[in-house]
Write a protein that holds these residues in place. Sequence first.
Motif, PDB file in Angstrom:
ATOM      1  N   GLN A   4       1.078  -1.157   0.189  1.00  0.00           N
ATOM      2  CA  GLN A   4      -0.291  -0.136  -0.185  1.00  0.00           C
ATOM      3  C   GLN A   4       1.146   1.348   0.017  1.00  0.00           C
ATOM      4  O   GLN A   4       0.373   2.114  -0.405  1.00  0.00           O
ATOM      5  N   LEU A   5       1.861   1.047   0.568  1.00  0.00           N
ATOM      6  CA  LEU A   5       3.097   2.470   0.881  1.00  0.00           C
ATOM      7  C   LEU A   5       3.384   2.996  -0.740  1.00  0.00           C
ATOM      8  O   LEU A   5       3.451   3.910  -1.469  1.00  0.00           O
ATOM      9  N   LEU A   6       3.743   1.975  -1.686  1.00  0.00           N
ATOM     10  CA  LEU A   6       4.188   1.751  -2.506  1.00  0.00           C
ATOM     11  C   LEU A   6       2.895   2.163  -3.861  1.00  0.00           C
ATOM     12  O   LEU A   6       3.104   3.086  -4.426  1.00  0.00           O
ATOM     13  N   ARG A   7       2.087   1.302  -3.533  1.00  0.00           N
ATOM     14  CA  ARG A   7       1.215   2.135  -4.787  1.00  0.00           C
ATOM     15  C   ARG A   7       0.725   3.413  -4.457  1.00  0.00           C
ATOM     16  O   ARG A   7       0.311   3.791  -5.320  1.00  0.00           O
ATOM     17  N   SER A   8       0.508   4.011  -2.933  1.00  0.00           N
ATOM     18  CA  SER A   8       0.321   5.334  -2.879  1.00  0.00           C
ATOM     19  C   SER A   8       1.288   6.662  -3.174  1.00  0.00           C
ATOM     20  O   SER A   8       1.199   7.231  -3.589  1.00  0.00           O
ATOM     21  N   SER A   9       2.445   6.029  -2.875  1.00  0.00           N
ATOM     22  CA  SER A   9       3.891   6.242  -3.634  1.00  0.00           C
ATOM     23  C   SER A   9       3.329   7.302  -4.626  1.00  0.00           C
ATOM     24  O   SER A   9       4.173   7.967  -5.254  1.00  0.00           O
ATOM     25  N   PHE A  10       3.457   5.692  -5.623  1.00  0.00           N
ATOM     26  CA  PHE A  10       4.096   6.117  -7.316  1.00  0.00           C
ATOM     27  C   PHE A  10       2.330   7.087  -7.601  1.00  0.00           C
ATOM     28  O   PHE A  10       2.347   6.790  -8.512  1.00  0.00           O
ATOM     29  N   GLU A  41      -1.296   9.858   2.320  1.00  0.00           N
ATOM     30  CA  GLU A  41      -1.594   8.257   2.390  1.00  0.00           C
ATOM     31  C   GLU A  41      -0.080   7.790   2.618  1.00  0.00           C
ATOM     32  O   GLU A  41       0.257   7.171   3.548  1.00  0.00           O
ATOM     33  N   SER A  42       1.029   8.144   2.289  1.00  0.00           N
ATOM     34  CA  SER A  42       2.573   7.924   2.170  1.00  0.00           C
ATOM     35  C   SER A  42       2.575   8.082   3.493  1.00  0.00           C
ATOM     36  O   SER A  42       3.554   7.494   4.182  1.00  0.00           O
ATOM     37  N   LEU A  43       2.609   9.428   3.402  1.00  0.00           N
ATOM     38  CA  LEU A  43       3.181   9.694   5.498  1.00  0.00           C
ATOM     39  C   LEU A  43       2.717   9.010   6.788  1.00  0.00           C
ATOM     40  O   LEU A  43       3.282   7.823   7.380  1.00  0.00           O
ATOM     41  N   PHE A  44       1.107   8.105   5.954  1.00  0.00           N
ATOM     42  CA  PHE A  44       0.621   7.360   6.980  1.00  0.00           C
ATOM     43  C   PHE A  44       1.811   6.147   7.124  1.00  0.00           C
ATOM     44  O   PHE A  44       1.530   5.737   8.642  1.00  0.00           O
ATOM     45  N   TRP A  45       0.944   5.774   6.395  1.00  0.00           N
ATOM     46  CA  TRP A  45       2.135   4.547   5.947  1.00  0.00           C
ATOM     47  C   TRP A  45       3.475   4.377   6.930  1.00  0.00           C
ATOM     48  O   TRP A  45       3.864   3.606   6.996  1.00  0.00           O
ATOM     49  N   LEU A  46       4.652   5.602   6.629  1.00  0.00           N
ATOM     50  CA  LEU A  46       5.670   5.625   7.053  1.00  0.00           C
ATOM     51  C   LEU A  46       5.515   6.236   8.427  1.00  0.00           C
ATOM     52  O   LEU A  46       6.350   5.233   9.092  1.00  0.00           O
ATOM     53  N   LYS A  59      16.392   4.761  10.353  1.00  0.00           N
ATOM     54  CA  LYS A  59      16.186   4.856   8.308  1.00  0.00           C
ATOM     55  C   LYS A  59      14.799   5.494   8.132  1.00  0.00           C
ATOM     56  O   LYS A  59      15.723   5.949   7.267  1.00  0.00           O
ATOM     57  N   LEU A  60      14.034   5.759   8.971  1.00  0.00           N
ATOM     58  CA  LEU A  60      13.045   6.465   8.305  1.00  0.00           C
ATOM     59  C   LEU A  60      12.923   7.701   8.506  1.00  0.00           C
ATOM     60  O   LEU A  60      11.936   8.500   7.915  1.00  0.00           O
ATOM     61  N   GLU A  61      13.515   8.525   9.642  1.00  0.00           N
ATOM     62  CA  GLU A  61      13.705   9.755   9.914  1.00  0.00           C
ATOM     63  C   GLU A  61      13.983  10.689   8.483  1.00  0.00           C
ATOM     64  O   GLU A  61      12.870  11.923   7.933  1.00  0.00           O
ATOM     65  N   LEU A  62      14.336  10.705   7.226  1.00  0.00           N
ATOM     66  CA  LEU A  62      14.839  10.950   5.712  1.00  0.00           C
ATOM     67  C   LEU A  62      13.554  11.565   5.673  1.00  0.00           C
ATOM     68  O   LEU A  62      13.623  12.602   5.045  1.00  0.00           O
ATOM     69  N   ILE A  63      13.321   9.866   5.367  1.00  0.00           N
ATOM     70  CA  ILE A  63      11.693  10.160   4.769  1.00  0.00           C
ATOM     71  C   ILE A  63      11.120  10.383   5.173  1.00  0.00           C
ATOM     72  O   ILE A  63       9.718  10.731   3.910  1.00  0.00           O
ATOM     73  N   VAL A  64      10.140  10.549   6.392  1.00  0.00           N
ATOM     74  CA  VAL A  64       9.337  10.751   6.472  1.00  0.00           C
ATOM     75  C   VAL A  64       9.216  12.421   6.715  1.00  0.00           C
ATOM     76  O   VAL A  64       8.455  12.913   6.666  1.00  0.00           O
ATOM     77  N   LYS A  65      10.165  13.153   6.899  1.00  0.00           N
ATOM     78  CA  LYS A  65      10.691  14.438   7.173  1.00  0.00           C
ATOM     79  C   LYS A  65      10.501  14.900   5.347  1.00  0.00           C
ATOM     80  O   LYS A  65       9.150  16.463   5.510  1.00  0.00           O
ATOM     81  N   GLU A  66      10.833  14.317   4.653  1.00  0.00           N
ATOM     82  CA  GLU A  66      10.795  14.784   3.340  1.00  0.00           C
ATOM     83  C   GLU A  66       8.894  14.266   2.685  1.00  0.00           C
ATOM     84  O   GLU A  66       8.779  15.422   2.053  1.00  0.00           O
ATOM     85  N   ALA A  67       8.290  13.706   3.137  1.00  0.00           N
ATOM     86  CA  ALA A  67       6.959  12.928   3.033  1.00  0.00           C
ATOM     87  C   ALA A  67       6.100  14.246   4.027  1.00  0.00           C
ATOM     88  O   ALA A  67       4.818  14.263   3.227  1.00  0.00           O
ATOM     89  N   ASP A  68       6.429  14.551   5.064  1.00  0.00           N
ATOM     90  CA  ASP A  68       5.424  15.797   5.471  1.00  0.00           C
ATOM     91  C   ASP A  68       6.005  17.183   5.173  1.00  0.00           C
ATOM     92  O   ASP A  68       5.022  17.495   5.067  1.00  0.00           O
TER      93      ASP A  68
END
Length: 86
Positions: A4-10, A41-46, A59-68
């Motif tokens: 679901q993370l992949l689907r929402s991100s793409f 939604e991607s941010l929610f899953w992260l 490992k998630l810190e940077l990608i969560v920040k970018e998604a936010d």
Amino acid sequence: MEDQLLRSSFSAAANYRAACKAQSYKAFVAKLSIAFEEIDESLFWLETIKDLKLIPEEKLELIVKEADELTRILASSRKTSQTQKS
């Protein structure tokens, strides 16, 4: 969860691209709105992955920040585009 993370991100990326190529103002706002919803939604899953400690937080810190940041940018863009047409 990861599917679901992949689907929402793409989907966010595809809809943002579609917004940039929109042939009308209405289509632009619609695609931008979908991109916003999908990146949120991607941010929610992260955040869920982080909360469940499925992946180390560092490992998630940077990608969560970018998604936010992307969520905030798209929300602001959508709001601006909706008020400019009104």
